[in-house]
Scaffold this active site. Structure first.
Site, PDB file in Angstrom:
ATOM      1  N   VAL A  30     -18.760 -39.196 -56.828  1.00  0.00           N
ATOM      2  CA  VAL A  30     -17.394 -39.602 -57.194  1.00  0.00           C
ATOM      3  C   VAL A  30     -17.442 -40.869 -58.044  1.00  0.00           C
ATOM      4  O   VAL A  30     -16.768 -40.959 -59.084  1.00  0.00           O
ATOM      5  CB  VAL A  30     -16.502 -39.779 -55.945  1.00  0.00           C
ATOM      6  CG1 VAL A  30     -15.165 -40.424 -56.305  1.00  0.00           C
ATOM      7  CG2 VAL A  30     -16.273 -38.425 -55.260  1.00  0.00           C
ATOM      8  N   VAL A  33     -18.654 -39.935 -61.609  1.00  0.00           N
ATOM      9  CA  VAL A  33     -17.669 -39.220 -62.422  1.00  0.00           C
ATOM     10  C   VAL A  33     -16.471 -40.116 -62.725  1.00  0.00           C
ATOM     11  O   VAL A  33     -15.928 -40.086 -63.832  1.00  0.00           O
ATOM     12  CB  VAL A  33     -17.241 -37.905 -61.734  1.00  0.00           C
ATOM     13  CG1 VAL A  33     -16.118 -37.220 -62.494  1.00  0.00           C
ATOM     14  CG2 VAL A  33     -18.445 -36.971 -61.604  1.00  0.00           C
ATOM     15  N   GLU A  34     -16.065 -40.935 -61.768  1.00  0.00           N
ATOM     16  CA  GLU A  34     -14.896 -41.796 -61.960  1.00  0.00           C
ATOM     17  C   GLU A  34     -15.138 -42.901 -62.995  1.00  0.00           C
ATOM     18  O   GLU A  34     -14.297 -43.119 -63.853  1.00  0.00           O
ATOM     19  CB  GLU A  34     -14.469 -42.430 -60.629  1.00  0.00           C
ATOM     20  CG  GLU A  34     -13.795 -41.479 -59.673  1.00  0.00           C
ATOM     21  CD  GLU A  34     -12.398 -41.062 -60.109  1.00  0.00           C
ATOM     22  OE1 GLU A  34     -11.828 -41.657 -61.034  1.00  0.00           O
ATOM     23  OE2 GLU A  34     -11.867 -40.119 -59.512  1.00  0.00           O
ATOM     24  N   SER A  35     -16.253 -43.612 -62.875  1.00  0.00           N
ATOM     25  CA  SER A  35     -16.430 -44.826 -63.691  1.00  0.00           C
ATOM     26  C   SER A  35     -17.782 -44.946 -64.366  1.00  0.00           C
ATOM     27  O   SER A  35     -18.022 -45.921 -65.065  1.00  0.00           O
ATOM     28  CB  SER A  35     -16.252 -46.062 -62.806  1.00  0.00           C
ATOM     29  OG  SER A  35     -17.364 -46.176 -61.914  1.00  0.00           O
ATOM     30  N   TYR A 120     -13.023 -32.053 -63.318  1.00  0.00           N
ATOM     31  CA  TYR A 120     -13.422 -33.145 -62.430  1.00  0.00           C
ATOM     32  C   TYR A 120     -14.159 -32.608 -61.199  1.00  0.00           C
ATOM     33  O   TYR A 120     -15.237 -33.088 -60.844  1.00  0.00           O
ATOM     34  CB  TYR A 120     -12.171 -33.938 -62.018  1.00  0.00           C
ATOM     35  CG  TYR A 120     -12.441 -35.031 -61.028  1.00  0.00           C
ATOM     36  CD1 TYR A 120     -12.834 -36.296 -61.448  1.00  0.00           C
ATOM     37  CD2 TYR A 120     -12.292 -34.826 -59.661  1.00  0.00           C
ATOM     38  CE1 TYR A 120     -13.084 -37.313 -60.534  1.00  0.00           C
ATOM     39  CE2 TYR A 120     -12.537 -35.829 -58.742  1.00  0.00           C
ATOM     40  CZ  TYR A 120     -12.930 -37.066 -59.189  1.00  0.00           C
ATOM     41  OH  TYR A 120     -13.182 -38.060 -58.285  1.00  0.00           O
TER      42      TYR A 120
END
Length: 138
Positions: A30, A33-35, A120
């Site tokens: 996570v 993928v997020e940052s 996502y």
């Protein structure tokens, strides 16, 4: 250009994952993928930090400084734990809810037909499998 050290936050991620009884590889996926592991990241929706917490979620998770990597990862992991509980540990639905909101996912009972959310979820699960292999399934 932001140079990425993909292991820099592993200790914090491992500690948060253990604390909230989540797979290390899932929390790390996570964050990736997020940052892309950038603690200073801010999205177009004003989500902040490694786990890209919006202000309301950060406040709900008792995160005072979303740019503090430890607070952010623990807040993101806490939110993932809440979502995982809500969706009976289903990682696809947990990831979808993290991205597009738990109400929408609960109402539909599936991953929403939103291209960004579907992409996502695919990316999180792909990175989860990759990190699980690299870390011996932890």
């Amino acid at each position: 250009l932001y140079k990425v050290d993909v292991t820099r936050y592993d200790d914090i991620i491992r500690e948060a994952a253990s604390h909230y009884r989540l797979p290390f590889a899932f929390v790390k996926a996570v964050a990736k993928v997020e940052s892309n592991f950038n603690p200073r990241a801010v999205s177009h929706a004003q989500a902040k930090g490694l786990m890209q917490l919006i202000d309301a979620t950060a406040a709900d998770m008792q995160v005072e400084d979303p740019f503090d990597p430890r607070q952010n990862v623990f807040g993101g992991a806490r939110y993932l734990r809440i979502l995982a509980n809500k969706f009976d540990g289903n990682m696809s639905l947990t990831a979808a809810a993290y991205n597009s909101g738990p109400e929408r996912v609960a109402r539909l009972g599936r991953i929403p037909k939103i291209r960004e959310t579907q992409r996502y979820v695919r990316r999180v699960l792909q990175m989860y499998r990759y990190y699980a292999r690299k870390s011996g399934g932890q």
